[in-house]
Design an enzyme around this catalytic site. Structure first.
Site, PDB file in Angstrom:
ATOM      1  N   LYS A  15       0.835  -1.208   0.000  1.00 31.69           N
ATOM      2  CA  LYS A  15       0.000   0.000   0.000  1.00 31.69           C
ATOM      3  C   LYS A  15       0.866   1.254   0.000  1.00 31.69           C
ATOM      4  O   LYS A  15       0.551   2.239  -0.668  1.00 31.69           O
ATOM      5  CB  LYS A  15      -0.964  -0.020   1.206  1.00 31.69           C
ATOM      6  CG  LYS A  15      -2.094  -1.024   1.019  1.00 31.69           C
ATOM      7  CD  LYS A  15      -2.900  -1.297   2.284  1.00 31.69           C
ATOM      8  CE  LYS A  15      -3.886  -2.440   2.011  1.00 31.69           C
ATOM      9  NZ  LYS A  15      -4.644  -2.871   3.190  1.00 31.69           N
ATOM     10  N   GLN A  61      -4.907  -1.560   9.398  1.00 29.17           N
ATOM     11  CA  GLN A  61      -4.830  -2.875   8.761  1.00 29.17           C
ATOM     12  C   GLN A  61      -5.502  -3.933   9.644  1.00 29.17           C
ATOM     13  O   GLN A  61      -5.283  -3.978  10.859  1.00 29.17           O
ATOM     14  CB  GLN A  61      -3.354  -3.233   8.503  1.00 29.17           C
ATOM     15  CG  GLN A  61      -3.141  -4.513   7.712  1.00 29.17           C
ATOM     16  CD  GLN A  61      -3.621  -4.436   6.264  1.00 29.17           C
ATOM     17  OE1 GLN A  61      -3.755  -3.355   5.698  1.00 29.17           O
ATOM     18  NE2 GLN A  61      -3.902  -5.577   5.673  1.00 29.17           N
ATOM     19  N   ASP A  70     -10.974   2.886   3.432  1.00 22.63           N
ATOM     20  CA  ASP A  70     -11.342   1.471   3.284  1.00 22.63           C
ATOM     21  C   ASP A  70     -12.839   1.323   2.982  1.00 22.63           C
ATOM     22  O   ASP A  70     -13.269   0.289   2.475  1.00 22.63           O
ATOM     23  CB  ASP A  70     -11.067   0.715   4.594  1.00 22.63           C
ATOM     24  CG  ASP A  70      -9.771  -0.086   4.581  1.00 22.63           C
ATOM     25  OD1 ASP A  70      -9.367  -0.538   3.504  1.00 22.63           O
ATOM     26  OD2 ASP A  70      -9.192  -0.256   5.673  1.00 22.63           O
TER      27      ASP A  70
HETATM   28  N1  GUN Z   1      -6.707  -6.741   5.606  1.00 21.01           N
HETATM   29  C1  GUN Z   1      -6.871  -7.436   4.449  1.00 21.01           C
HETATM   30  N2  GUN Z   1      -7.425  -6.644   3.520  1.00 21.01           N
HETATM   31  C2  GUN Z   1      -7.627  -5.428   4.083  1.00 21.01           C
HETATM   32  C3  GUN Z   1      -8.159  -4.203   3.616  1.00 21.01           C
HETATM   33  O1  GUN Z   1      -8.598  -4.058   2.466  1.00 21.01           O
HETATM   34  N3  GUN Z   1      -8.187  -3.177   4.514  1.00 21.01           N
HETATM   35  C4  GUN Z   1      -7.738  -3.315   5.777  1.00 21.01           C
HETATM   36  N4  GUN Z   1      -7.822  -2.270   6.588  1.00 21.01           N
HETATM   37  N5  GUN Z   1      -7.234  -4.448   6.252  1.00 21.01           N
HETATM   38  C5  GUN Z   1      -7.179  -5.501   5.403  1.00 21.01           C
END
Ligand code: GUN
Length: 283
Positions: A53, A97, A120
């Site tokens: 990311k 996350q 998100d």
């Molecule tokens: N863990 C796995 N995929 C995601 C996501 O798209 N966002 C977040 N915050 N955590 C994740």
């Protein structure tokens, strides 16, 4: 018939180029779009995802900070940190996350993020905005699937879309997005009585279960569009989706591969949401 591929790598490249262009325009106005990621603990998969990311962000000109915290961080300390980021005008997107350590209430953590920075799209306010068709942030995976349908010029009006899976992150928001484009939507799940009878009627199928071979060729109407959200490993350890790709591609009209399908689109849509958050904050 062999299905056309919807190439997520190619489409995500185009979207990232557009994000880079819009980011440059925002920077020219003195705004530095910024994503702040919080990772609690040392889950190896989460460490990889969060690194991706940050890399995706910086490659498109967005600023990204990865803040790592020990697994025994208290929930209160995390909530205080989120509140401070909510109040920081230089931070436009906040991403915590998941999964979080077991001593934390995930929903409470998500609800502490300001909806204006919820890139998100997991906050109840974001879910509610999607439900009633108001501006908000759409969860990145179903948003990416919608972009894939848009990329092939697919008109959903009056089409039957079957979504397999009812998670808050993919299945439910996916169904609402398809509905917003005037599809007739069926949501299937583990208690669905006859999945194949429903998928055989579908013009569009989105498989989002997290299990291999949920969708096989005999379950698909010839010419249907098949979108595979799954990320699984087969017996040889190779990445595969929820769809029996080799079988279904002989029947479907369009299909997304795994890898190289929905995955890169999810990553691209986080960049879109972050940029959008910065644009809205400075409109
Ligand atoms: N863990 C796995 N995929 C995601 C996501 O798209 N966002 C977040 N915050 N955590 C994740």
């Amino acid at each position: 018939m062999t299905a056309h591929l919807i190439d997520g790598n190619d489409l995500s490249r185009k979207i990232r180029a557009e994000v880079a262009h819009r980011t440059a325009a925002l920077k020219a106005r003195g705004v530095e779009p910024k994503l702040h990621i919080i990772l609690v603990g040392e889950d190896p998969a989460s460490q990889v995802y969060t690194k991706h990311k940050v890399k995706d962000s910086t490659e498109t000109g967005l600023q990204a900070t990865l803040e790592t915290c020990p697994a025994d961080l208290s929930e209160g300390a995390l909530l205080d940190r989120i509140r401070a980021l909510n109040a920081d005008p230089l931070v436009h997107g906040i991403l915590v996350q998941l999964p979080l350590p077991k001593h934390m209430d995930t929903q409470k953590v998500i609800e502490t993020i300001s909806p204006a920075k919820d890139v998100d799209g997991f906050h109840v306010a974001s879910a509610g905005a999607l439900m009633v068709g108001q501006p908000g942030f759409w969860p990145c995976t179903p948003y990416g699937c919608m972009k894939m349908l848009e990329s092939i010029g697919y008109d959903l009006r009056g089409k039957h879309a079957v979504v397999i899976g009812r998670s808050n992150i993919v299945g439910k928001p996916m169904a609402l997005m398809l509905l917003q484009k005037n599809a007739t939507v069926t949501i299937c799940h583990s208690a669905t009585a006859d999945l194949a009878a429903l998928t055989r009627q579908a013009d569009v199928i989105v498989a989002a279960v997290g299990k291999r071979n949920v969708l096989t060729a005999d379950m698909v109407k010839p010419g249907a569009v098949v979108i595979d959200v799954g990320m699984n490993r087969n017996d040889e350890g190779k990445l595969c989706g929820d769809v029996d790709f080799d079988g279904v591609r002989q029947v479907a009209g369009w299909i997304t591969p795994v890898p190289g399908g929905v995955g890169p689109m999810t990553r691209a849509m986080l960049l879109v949401n972050t940029l959008e958050a910065a644009e809205r904050a400075n409109a």
